[in-house]
Design a protein around this motif. Structure first.
Motif, mmCIF file in Angstrom:
data_model
loop_
_atom_site.group_PDB
_atom_site.id
_atom_site.type_symbol
_atom_site.label_atom_id
_atom_site.label_comp_id
_atom_site.label_asym_id
_atom_site.label_seq_id
_atom_site.Cartn_x
_atom_site.Cartn_y
_atom_site.Cartn_z
ATOM 1 N N ALA A 142 0.842 -1.194 0.000
ATOM 2 C CA ALA A 142 0.000 0.000 0.000
ATOM 3 C C ALA A 142 0.876 1.243 0.000
ATOM 4 O O ALA A 142 2.031 1.210 0.428
ATOM 5 N N PRO A 143 0.354 2.369 -0.474
ATOM 6 C CA PRO A 143 1.145 3.602 -0.451
ATOM 7 C C PRO A 143 1.545 3.980 0.970
ATOM 8 O O PRO A 143 0.736 3.907 1.900
ATOM 9 N N ALA A 144 2.797 4.382 1.128
ATOM 10 C CA ALA A 144 3.298 4.861 2.413
ATOM 11 C C ALA A 144 3.493 6.368 2.398
ATOM 12 O O ALA A 144 3.245 7.046 3.390
ATOM 13 N N LEU A 145 3.938 6.903 1.268
ATOM 14 C CA LEU A 145 4.166 8.341 1.114
ATOM 15 C C LEU A 145 3.814 8.730 -0.316
ATOM 16 O O LEU A 145 4.284 8.106 -1.266
ATOM 17 N N THR A 146 2.992 9.755 -0.459
ATOM 18 C CA THR A 146 2.620 10.260 -1.783
ATOM 19 C C THR A 146 2.987 11.727 -1.871
ATOM 20 O O THR A 146 2.665 12.516 -0.977
ATOM 21 N N VAL A 147 3.676 12.087 -2.937
ATOM 22 C CA VAL A 147 4.009 13.482 -3.232
ATOM 23 C C VAL A 147 3.320 13.843 -4.535
ATOM 24 O O VAL A 147 3.429 13.117 -5.529
ATOM 25 N N ASP A 148 2.617 14.974 -4.548
ATOM 26 C CA ASP A 148 1.801 15.322 -5.716
ATOM 27 C C ASP A 148 2.001 16.797 -6.072
ATOM 28 O O ASP A 148 1.658 17.686 -5.289
ATOM 29 N N GLY A 149 2.583 17.030 -7.243
ATOM 30 C CA GLY A 149 2.716 18.395 -7.745
ATOM 31 C C GLY A 149 3.557 19.289 -6.862
ATOM 32 O O GLY A 149 3.245 20.481 -6.697
ATOM 33 N N LEU A 150 4.647 18.778 -6.336
ATOM 34 C CA LEU A 150 5.474 19.544 -5.402
ATOM 35 C C LEU A 150 6.317 20.575 -6.155
ATOM 36 O O LEU A 150 7.014 20.255 -7.118
ATOM 37 N N HIS A 151 6.236 21.797 -5.696
ATOM 38 C CA HIS A 151 7.093 22.886 -6.187
ATOM 39 C C HIS A 151 7.815 23.489 -4.991
ATOM 40 O O HIS A 151 7.191 23.771 -3.961
ATOM 41 N N VAL A 152 9.114 23.720 -5.139
ATOM 42 C CA VAL A 152 9.899 24.395 -4.097
ATOM 43 C C VAL A 152 10.749 25.465 -4.761
ATOM 44 O O VAL A 152 11.501 25.184 -5.708
ATOM 45 N N ALA A 153 10.626 26.681 -4.280
ATOM 46 C CA ALA A 153 11.428 27.795 -4.788
ATOM 47 C C ALA A 153 12.046 28.536 -3.608
ATOM 48 O O ALA A 153 11.433 28.643 -2.537
#
Length: 312
Positions: free
Chosen positions: A7-18
């Protein structure tokens, strides 16, 4: 290695870092999405400065005040990490999601011995301090070295102490940021095998590394980053035999046991990313289509992906 069936443990979706700097903005992570499953070791690879470490620190809320973070990251089943307050993050850091830092010298308290730091970590998470020697040995550190202060440890020993501290609470998700830095080859293999065993026992590990050989040894899947974006994300066995993105193929061809051929040119400045494919200036397959940003389709973000024959 296992297959990605948990099963998913960690999901990252559309991450932007500036990062806002005087007169410039650094686009460190752009539109990054991935899912890490229980029992999976996902390696994130790429040249230095492509945004790999920023990904880990953004997920944990450990970025400086000049960082702007948008998108979502979920620690399953119930914790939204991006935008969470410090109190909420402190409740899950270490206990449910741990970090092996890239620079242990800056993460270790200089006036505390390794044993004191490890015992404090164990107590904070309700585990017996008598486990300290065993956890240190698992991380490849002589238990006798726990009685030294960080400044008395070599870089490799400090790295192993940082690994022991991250493993002590037994988190279900572990972000390992260059965990083999400063280690000789036998200890590199020891650390990689340790992370692999944790996955085989059901944990999830995100391994951040520039060492493609290390990733090949233990990873179930590999995400290749270039200039703040993931450009290829596929099962490790597929990527290492038939890379699809020209950059992934070029990375593999730069290895000593491959063509040992350096990639021509340099990555773009993260303060001046192009609107299209950032790899185009270094890519022999680039044409006018590459002035548009390609989508991450079929595992690779490329207008002209390599065929299996071309990849080999």
């Amino acid at each position: 290695m296992t297959t990605t069936t948990g099963a998913p443990a960690l999901t990252v979706d559309g991450l932007h870092v500036a990062f806002r700097l005087p007169g410039a903005t650094v686009q460190a992570v752009t539109d990054l999405s991935l899912t890490l499953h229980r029992g999976e070791l996902l390696a994130v690879v790429g040249e230095s400065g492509c945004g790999k470490s920023v990904l880990a620190h953004a997920v944990l809320g450990l970025l400086p005040a000049n960082a702007t973070v948008t998108g979502a990251a979920t620690l399953h089943p119930d914790v939204a990490l991006i935008g969470a307050g410090e109190r909420r993050l402190r409740a899950v850091r270490g206990r449910r999601i741990g970090l092996i830092p890239q620079s242990p010298a800056t993460a270790l308290t200089p006036v505390r011995t390794g044993r004191s730091l490890l015992a404090e970590t164990l107590r904070a998470h309700g585990r017996p301090t008598s486990d300290a020697d065993r956890i240190a040995a698992e991380a490849g550190l002589d238990p006798g070295d726990l009685d030294r202060y960080p400044f008395q440890l070599s870089g490799g020993m400090a790295q192993r102490l940082a690994t022991a501290l991250a493993l002590a609470p037994d988190p279900a998700v572990l972000l390992a940021d260059e965990p083999t830095a400063g280690l000789d080859r036998p200890l590199v293999d020891h650390t990689l095998d340790l992370l692999r065993r944790r996955c085989d026992a059901g944990a999830a590990v995100l391994l951040i590394t520039h060492d493609l050989t290390a990733a090949q040894r233990v990873a179930d899947s590999v995400a290749v980053m270039y200039a703040s974006r993931i450009v290829e994300h596929r099962p490790a066995a597929d990527l290492y035999t038939t890379p699809t993105h020209p950059y992934a193929a070029a990375l593999l061809n730069a290895l000593p046991d491959h063509a040992f051929r350096p990639i021509p040119g340099h990555p773009p400045m993260l303060t001046a990313l192009p609107t299209g494919c950032a790899f185009a200036p270094r890519c022999p397959r680039a044409d006018t289509a590459c002035t548009e940003q390609p989508a991450l389709d079929a595992g690779a973000a490329c207008h002209h992906p390599l065929s299996p024959a071309g990849a080999t």
